[in-house]
Every structure is written in structure tokens, then in C-alpha cells.
Design a protein around this motif. Structure first.
Motif, PDB file in Angstrom:
ATOM      1  N   ARG A 129       0.751  -1.278   0.278  1.00  0.00           N
ATOM      2  CA  ARG A 129       0.024   0.008  -0.090  1.00  0.00           C
ATOM      3  C   ARG A 129       1.031   1.314  -0.025  1.00  0.00           C
ATOM      4  O   ARG A 129       0.717   2.175   0.751  1.00  0.00           O
ATOM      5  CB  ARG A 129      -0.978   0.058   1.140  1.00  0.00           C
ATOM      6  CG  ARG A 129      -1.855  -1.153   1.385  1.00  0.00           C
ATOM      7  CD  ARG A 129      -2.717  -1.325   0.065  1.00  0.00           C
ATOM      8  NE  ARG A 129      -3.690  -2.470   0.639  1.00  0.00           N
ATOM      9  CZ  ARG A 129      -3.739  -3.964  -0.087  1.00  0.00           C
ATOM     10  NH1 ARG A 129      -2.452  -4.326  -0.675  1.00  0.00           N
ATOM     11  NH2 ARG A 129      -4.366  -4.776   0.400  1.00  0.00           N
ATOM     12  N   GLU A 130       2.046   1.025  -0.826  1.00  0.00           N
ATOM     13  CA  GLU A 130       2.803   2.544  -0.718  1.00  0.00           C
ATOM     14  C   GLU A 130       2.294   3.511  -1.457  1.00  0.00           C
ATOM     15  O   GLU A 130       1.387   3.357  -2.463  1.00  0.00           O
ATOM     16  CB  GLU A 130       4.093   2.060  -1.673  1.00  0.00           C
ATOM     17  CG  GLU A 130       5.123   1.105  -0.877  1.00  0.00           C
ATOM     18  CD  GLU A 130       6.117   0.885  -1.679  1.00  0.00           C
ATOM     19  OE1 GLU A 130       6.446   1.360  -2.792  1.00  0.00           O
ATOM     20  OE2 GLU A 130       7.243   0.056  -1.006  1.00  0.00           O
ATOM     21  N   PRO A 131       2.225   4.822  -0.948  1.00  0.00           N
ATOM     22  CA  PRO A 131       1.564   5.854  -1.827  1.00  0.00           C
ATOM     23  C   PRO A 131       1.992   6.044  -3.182  1.00  0.00           C
ATOM     24  O   PRO A 131       1.122   6.729  -3.945  1.00  0.00           O
ATOM     25  CB  PRO A 131       2.101   7.074  -0.518  1.00  0.00           C
ATOM     26  CG  PRO A 131       2.371   6.428   0.648  1.00  0.00           C
ATOM     27  CD  PRO A 131       2.959   5.035   0.258  1.00  0.00           C
TER      28      PRO A 131
ATOM     29  N   CYS B 130      -3.151   3.672  -1.615  1.00  0.00           N
ATOM     30  CA  CYS B 130      -2.940   4.063  -0.304  1.00  0.00           C
ATOM     31  C   CYS B 130      -4.420   4.778   0.241  1.00  0.00           C
ATOM     32  O   CYS B 130      -4.521   5.786  -0.501  1.00  0.00           O
ATOM     33  CB  CYS B 130      -1.723   4.594  -0.192  1.00  0.00           C
ATOM     34  SG  CYS B 130      -1.531   5.070   1.757  1.00  0.00           S
ATOM     35  N   ASP B 131      -4.977   4.313   0.922  1.00  0.00           N
ATOM     36  CA  ASP B 131      -6.378   5.088   1.231  1.00  0.00           C
ATOM     37  C   ASP B 131      -5.987   5.980   2.816  1.00  0.00           C
ATOM     38  O   ASP B 131      -6.923   6.339   3.464  1.00  0.00           O
ATOM     39  CB  ASP B 131      -7.396   4.157   1.605  1.00  0.00           C
ATOM     40  CG  ASP B 131      -7.208   2.960   2.684  1.00  0.00           C
ATOM     41  OD1 ASP B 131      -5.998   3.107   3.257  1.00  0.00           O
ATOM     42  OD2 ASP B 131      -8.094   2.112   2.991  1.00  0.00           O
ATOM     43  N   ASP B 132      -4.519   5.992   3.174  1.00  0.00           N
ATOM     44  CA  ASP B 132      -4.498   6.971   4.113  1.00  0.00           C
ATOM     45  C   ASP B 132      -4.907   8.371   3.909  1.00  0.00           C
ATOM     46  O   ASP B 132      -4.715   9.061   2.861  1.00  0.00           O
ATOM     47  CB  ASP B 132      -3.083   7.020   4.525  1.00  0.00           C
ATOM     48  CG  ASP B 132      -2.868   8.143   5.555  1.00  0.00           C
ATOM     49  OD1 ASP B 132      -2.774   9.140   5.369  1.00  0.00           O
ATOM     50  OD2 ASP B 132      -2.537   7.602   6.872  1.00  0.00           O
TER      51      ASP B 132
ATOM     52  N   VAL C 167      -2.769  10.975   2.717  1.00  0.00           N
ATOM     53  CA  VAL C 167      -1.950  10.679   1.290  1.00  0.00           C
ATOM     54  C   VAL C 167      -3.008  10.861   0.271  1.00  0.00           C
ATOM     55  O   VAL C 167      -2.810  11.515  -0.856  1.00  0.00           O
ATOM     56  CB  VAL C 167      -1.782   9.031   1.343  1.00  0.00           C
ATOM     57  CG1 VAL C 167      -1.211   8.771  -0.083  1.00  0.00           C
ATOM     58  CG2 VAL C 167      -0.755   8.779   2.169  1.00  0.00           C
TER      59      VAL C 167
ATOM     60  N   TRP D 290      -5.545   5.698  -7.307  1.00  0.00           N
ATOM     61  CA  TRP D 290      -5.984   6.854  -6.524  1.00  0.00           C
ATOM     62  C   TRP D 290      -7.764   7.062  -6.741  1.00  0.00           C
ATOM     63  O   TRP D 290      -8.294   7.217  -5.922  1.00  0.00           O
ATOM     64  CB  TRP D 290      -5.317   8.057  -6.682  1.00  0.00           C
ATOM     65  CG  TRP D 290      -5.956   9.167  -6.031  1.00  0.00           C
ATOM     66  CD1 TRP D 290      -5.837   9.612  -4.707  1.00  0.00           C
ATOM     67  CD2 TRP D 290      -6.702  10.037  -6.625  1.00  0.00           C
ATOM     68  NE1 TRP D 290      -6.600  10.638  -4.231  1.00  0.00           N
ATOM     69  CE2 TRP D 290      -7.068  11.231  -5.732  1.00  0.00           C
ATOM     70  CE3 TRP D 290      -7.029  10.600  -7.980  1.00  0.00           C
ATOM     71  CZ2 TRP D 290      -7.946  12.265  -6.046  1.00  0.00           C
ATOM     72  CZ3 TRP D 290      -7.772  11.590  -8.275  1.00  0.00           C
ATOM     73  CH2 TRP D 290      -8.171  12.626  -7.149  1.00  0.00           C
TER      74      TRP D 290
ATOM     75  N   VAL E   8      -9.382  -0.428  -0.548  1.00  0.00           N
ATOM     76  CA  VAL E   8      -8.072  -0.985  -1.064  1.00  0.00           C
ATOM     77  C   VAL E   8      -8.110  -2.391  -1.471  1.00  0.00           C
ATOM     78  O   VAL E   8      -7.782  -2.764  -2.584  1.00  0.00           O
ATOM     79  CB  VAL E   8      -7.053  -0.772  -0.018  1.00  0.00           C
ATOM     80  CG1 VAL E   8      -5.915  -1.487  -0.360  1.00  0.00           C
ATOM     81  CG2 VAL E   8      -6.731   0.828   0.251  1.00  0.00           C
TER      82      VAL E   8
ATOM     83  N   HIS F 269      -7.392  -3.765  -5.144  1.00  0.00           N
ATOM     84  CA  HIS F 269      -6.334  -4.223  -5.184  1.00  0.00           C
ATOM     85  C   HIS F 269      -5.943  -5.380  -6.324  1.00  0.00           C
ATOM     86  O   HIS F 269      -5.238  -5.373  -7.333  1.00  0.00           O
ATOM     87  CB  HIS F 269      -5.743  -5.000  -4.014  1.00  0.00           C
ATOM     88  CG  HIS F 269      -4.529  -5.761  -4.059  1.00  0.00           C
ATOM     89  ND1 HIS F 269      -4.074  -6.965  -4.230  1.00  0.00           N
ATOM     90  CD2 HIS F 269      -3.035  -5.055  -3.969  1.00  0.00           C
ATOM     91  CE1 HIS F 269      -3.006  -7.429  -4.263  1.00  0.00           C
ATOM     92  NE2 HIS F 269      -2.220  -6.274  -3.755  1.00  0.00           N
TER      93      HIS F 269
END
Length: 221
Positions: A99-101, A106-108, A111, A185, A194, A198
Motif C-alpha cells: 500500500r505504498e503511496p 493507499c487510502d490514508d 495521502v 487513486w 483498497v 487491489h
């Protein structure tokens, strides 16, 4: 030792200035915040700020700049038997799993907000293309080195891969990666999770790298 300390201090200052600017852009909008306001919030003068960043766009894309040499590093560190594109594909899949930005998957919330700022601001999106050009050149050099070092069959009359070929393949990789990241994104921004995205992201990467390989293999890349 002293030079190393200076470099680290300079990098900390750059990161601090960038963080202040990005927070202000996210709160008020990129076009509504001036450089003078950023300098005041960061408690530095405008000339000091411009010693670290030449433009407002660079304040935002400082985070992207940290990754410009990663693709070249992946190619140079690839395991025996893996082509440059194999290694880049492996690295992208690993990034999706982690889950790298930079993969867009990446759903942080921070981010997601950062990506929205970059993708939805025309001047930032345009500047991102320029950053991609720098990544293309570093990757092309690594690909040329890989091609030159590849073993050749006895009696082979094949010629070294021209740097132009490496640049073309590298440029295609950079473009593909940006498209994959933006699509990932966008899928998350639409409300999907995610976990839902994925598998599609892995499949899309497979299609993209297969297209790249089909043209690159004929030239030893």
C-alpha cells in the motif's frame, strides 16, 4: 562529518517548509496561498524559502522528488536472471501489496488528500511531468548499463542498445506508472476500498508491463 550534518539539517529544513506549505494548500487551496504567507507561517523570510525551493509547485512535489532515483536503483539491484522491466514490475507489485503511496493504492486520508491536491491542480500536474523527465533520464542510464552488461551469445553480431532506445523504454515506463497510480487513486477516491481495488490494480499492472515488454524485448531490455 560536518558536511553530513549540514546536509541532514538542510533536508530537515526543506521537509519542514514543504510540510507547512502542503498543510496550507490542503486547507485553503493551492492558488489561494501565497509564498509570503508560507514563509511567515514557517517563520522564515521569502529569500530563505526560495533558497530551498524555486517555486510553489516544488514545495508540494518535494515528496515526489525523493523517489526520482528509485526506478534506476531497482534496475541496478535486480536479481540475476531478471530483466529491468521484470524488476520494475516486481517492485510495483510489492508496492501495491505494501500500500505504498507512490502506487496510488493507499487510502490514508493524508495521502489521499495530497494526491487530490497534485492531480486536481493544473500547475502541479504539469510540474509532475517535468519530474518524470528527470526520472526517465536516470532510469534510461540504468537500463543502458544493464543492456551493455548483458551476456551475449558467442559469435553474436548484436550491437549495444542505443541510449535512445533505453530513453524511449524508460519514458514509457514512467508514463505507465503515473497512469496506474492515478487510476488507483481515482478508484479509491470514488469510494471503493483498497481490498476491492487491489486485484484490479495487479491485473492492470500486468497488462501494462506486458505491453512494455513486448516492445522492449526485441531490443534486449
Amino acid at each position: 562529518m560536518v558536511e553530513g550534518l549540514r546536509t541532514r539539517k538542510k533536508e530537515r529544513t526543506r521537509r519542514a517548509l514543504s510540510d507547512v506549505a502542503i498543510a496550507m494548500f490542503l486547507e485553503h487551496g493551492f492558488d489561494r496561498v501565497g509564498v509570503a504567507e508560507i514563509a511567515a507561517a514557517a517563520e522564515v523570510s521569502k529569500p530563505t524559502l526560495f533558497r530551498y525551493f524555486s517555486s510553489k509547485e516544488d514545495l508540494v512535489l518535494h515528496r515526489v522528488a525523493d523517489h526520482r532515483a528509485e526506478a534506476a536503483a531497482v534496475v541496478r539491484a535486480r536479481p540475476a536472471g531478471r530483466t529491468p522491466l521484470d524488476a520494475l514490475h516486481d517492485a510495483f507489485l510489492a508496492g501495491l501489496d505494501a500500500r505504498e503511496p507512490t502506487t496510488g493504492l493507499c487510502d490514508d486520508p493524508e495521502v489521499m488528500a495530497y494526491h487530490r491536491l497534485v492531480f486536481d491542480t493544473p500547475s502541479l500536474a504539469a510540474r509532475l511531468v517535468e519530474y518524470g523527465a528527470a526520472q526517465t533520464e536516470s532510469l534510461a542510464q540504468a537500463m543502458s548499463e544493464a543492456a551493455d552488461a548483458a551476456p551475449r551469445a558467442p559469435g553474436s553480431t548484436s550491437r549495444p542498445v542505443p541510449h535512445l532506445t533505453s530513453r524511449l523504454v524508460a519514458a514509457q515506463y514512467v508514463a505507465v506508472r503515473q497512469i496506474l497510480a492515478r487510476d488507483n487513486w481515482a478508484a479509491l477516491a470514488s469510494g471503493r476500498t483498497v481490498a476491492e481495488v487491489h486485484r484490479e490494480a495487479v491485473a492492470a499492472a500486468g497488462t501494462a508491463f506486458e505491453l512494455l515488454r513486448h516492445g522492449a524485448q526485441a531490443h534486449g531490455l
